[in-house]
Design an enzyme around this catalytic site. Structure first.
Site, mmCIF file in Angstrom:
data_model
loop_
_atom_site.group_PDB
_atom_site.id
_atom_site.type_symbol
_atom_site.label_atom_id
_atom_site.label_comp_id
_atom_site.label_asym_id
_atom_site.label_seq_id
_atom_site.Cartn_x
_atom_site.Cartn_y
_atom_site.Cartn_z
ATOM 1 N N GLY A 1 0.835 10.588 6.831
ATOM 2 C CA GLY A 1 0.637 9.295 7.458
ATOM 3 C C GLY A 1 -0.843 8.952 7.506
ATOM 4 N N LYS B 1 -4.412 6.580 6.923
ATOM 5 C CA LYS B 1 -5.064 5.875 5.837
ATOM 6 C C LYS B 1 -6.053 6.785 5.100
ATOM 7 C CE LYS B 1 -4.361 1.174 7.426
ATOM 8 N NZ LYS B 1 -4.894 -0.185 7.248
ATOM 9 N N ILE B 2 -7.132 6.209 4.578
ATOM 10 C CA ILE B 2 -8.062 6.964 3.753
ATOM 11 C C ILE B 2 -9.082 7.706 4.609
ATOM 12 C CG2 ILE B 2 -9.689 5.034 3.462
ATOM 13 C CD1 ILE B 2 -10.017 6.032 0.508
ATOM 14 N N TRP C 1 -12.199 11.268 4.257
ATOM 15 C CA TRP C 1 -12.976 12.163 3.400
ATOM 16 C C TRP C 1 -12.880 13.568 3.950
ATOM 17 C CZ3 TRP C 1 -17.194 15.194 4.906
ATOM 18 C CH2 TRP C 1 -17.881 15.846 3.872
ATOM 19 N N HIS C 2 -12.820 14.553 3.048
ATOM 20 C CA HIS C 2 -12.938 15.961 3.420
ATOM 21 C C HIS C 2 -14.074 16.565 2.616
ATOM 22 C CE1 HIS C 2 -9.264 15.618 5.597
ATOM 23 N NE2 HIS C 2 -8.505 15.475 4.527
ATOM 24 N N GLY D 1 -3.756 13.351 10.554
ATOM 25 C CA GLY D 1 -2.741 12.690 9.740
ATOM 26 C C GLY D 1 -1.707 13.723 9.352
ATOM 27 N N GLY E 1 -2.496 17.714 8.791
ATOM 28 C CA GLY E 1 -2.977 18.091 10.107
ATOM 29 C C GLY E 1 -4.237 17.387 10.530
ATOM 30 N N ALA F 1 -8.840 17.193 10.726
ATOM 31 C CA ALA F 1 -10.150 17.475 10.145
ATOM 32 C C ALA F 1 -11.191 17.249 11.230
ATOM 33 C CB ALA F 1 -10.414 16.572 8.945
ATOM 34 N N CYS G 1 -10.206 5.729 7.853
ATOM 35 C CA CYS G 1 -8.967 5.523 8.617
ATOM 36 C C CYS G 1 -8.630 4.046 8.754
ATOM 37 C CB CYS G 1 -9.046 6.192 9.987
ATOM 38 S SG CYS G 1 -9.396 7.965 9.911
#
Length: 272
Positions: free
Chosen positions: A74, A76-77, A79-80, A186, A197, A199, A215
């Site tokens: 679930g 939105k966008i 970064w990791h 998310g 999960g 971040a 997000c």
């Protein structure tokens, strides 16, 4: 629930490629569904990568065509990358699954983690994740020499911070004294078992978030433990603290199925 298993998959020079971690999530998910393994939390760092949840709009992606991995969680966008502690709790929940309760438990563990490092964080109504609250609007510094009355974000629903200079960048939200997200959440639930999960931004270069609308939120930004505390904080320091609070919150949770109320006209549900 039973004892929680933690798997430290890779950090620093051994950061785990997103696709490799996603494949491992699916493997553990299938094993948990079959009761071959206990509830498991995979913890790791990723090399820099943008991932887009199912609700991501095209207008929220990088303008320069930077690749994005579309995923089945679930949200939105986001970064990791380096300096960010990522956790994937793979947990079997009673059905009907209460997704909101699961998200709240993850938030609680991360709020407790931040508090242990001396940072007060909270939830924001209608927005998942863990937040550092900014100053009241009337006390915030003006942007670009304009008073807050002329802040374009207040009047333009399509305002794009990526096109309007660093003073609007998500990474600078702390300098603007705005609300800023320090941990994103998310998830996905399939066959009653959770995936994906959280971040937690420990000490990343938050400028990576400036290429996207993190997000999908245009009127707030991002934070990190290191920036908020004004000192160096490492993944190595934070890792055992996160594990301890996840263990306490998740193992001691009184898991209950989502309440389903039947009415003569329809079936209504509480939760998501």
């Amino acid at each position: 629930m039973g004892e929680l298993r933690f798997v430290r998959m890779g950090f620093g020079d051994e950061a785990v490629d997103y696709q490799v971690a996603w494949d491992e999530q699916r493997r553990v998910h299938a094993a948990r569904f079959a009761d071959e393994v206990p509830d498991t939390v995979i913890l790791l760092e990723h090399p820099p990568v943008y991932t887009a949840g199912r609700r991501t709009e095209e207008s929220e992606r990088p303008l320069d065509g930077t690749p994005v991995i579309d995923v089945d969680r679930g949200g939105k966008i986001t970064w990791h990358g380096p300096g960010q502690l990522v956790g994937y709790p793979i947990q079997k929940l009673p059905r009907p699954v209460d997704v909101v309760a699961h998200v709240r438990r993850l938030e609680e563990a991360l709020i407790r983690t931040c508090a242990e490092f001396g940072l007060e964080t909270t939830r924001v109504e209608g927005r998942s994740g863990v937040w550092v609250l900014g100053d009241p609007v009337e006390q915030r510094p003006s942007l670009g020499g304009l008073s807050l009355d002329f802040d374009p974000r207040l009047h333009d629903e399509e305002f794009d911070p990526r096109l309007n200079g660093p003073e609007y960048a998500p990474s600078n939200a702390g300098q603007r004294r705005e609300d800023r997200k320090i941990a994103a959440i998310g998830i996905r639930v399939a066959k009653g078992v959770t995936m994906h999960g959280f971040a937690l931004n420990v000490n990343p270069d938050n400028k990576w978030f400036d290429k996207i609308i993190p997000c999908g939120i245009r009127d707030a930004g991002v934070a990190s433990l290191a920036n908020e505390l004004g000192r160096d904080v490492t993944i190595e320091e934070v890792l055992p603290v996160v594990e301890r609070h996840l263990k306490d919150v998740l193992e001691n949770a009184d898991l209950k199925p989502r309440v389903v109320e039947k009415t003569p006209a329809a079936v209504t549900t509480s939760g998501v």
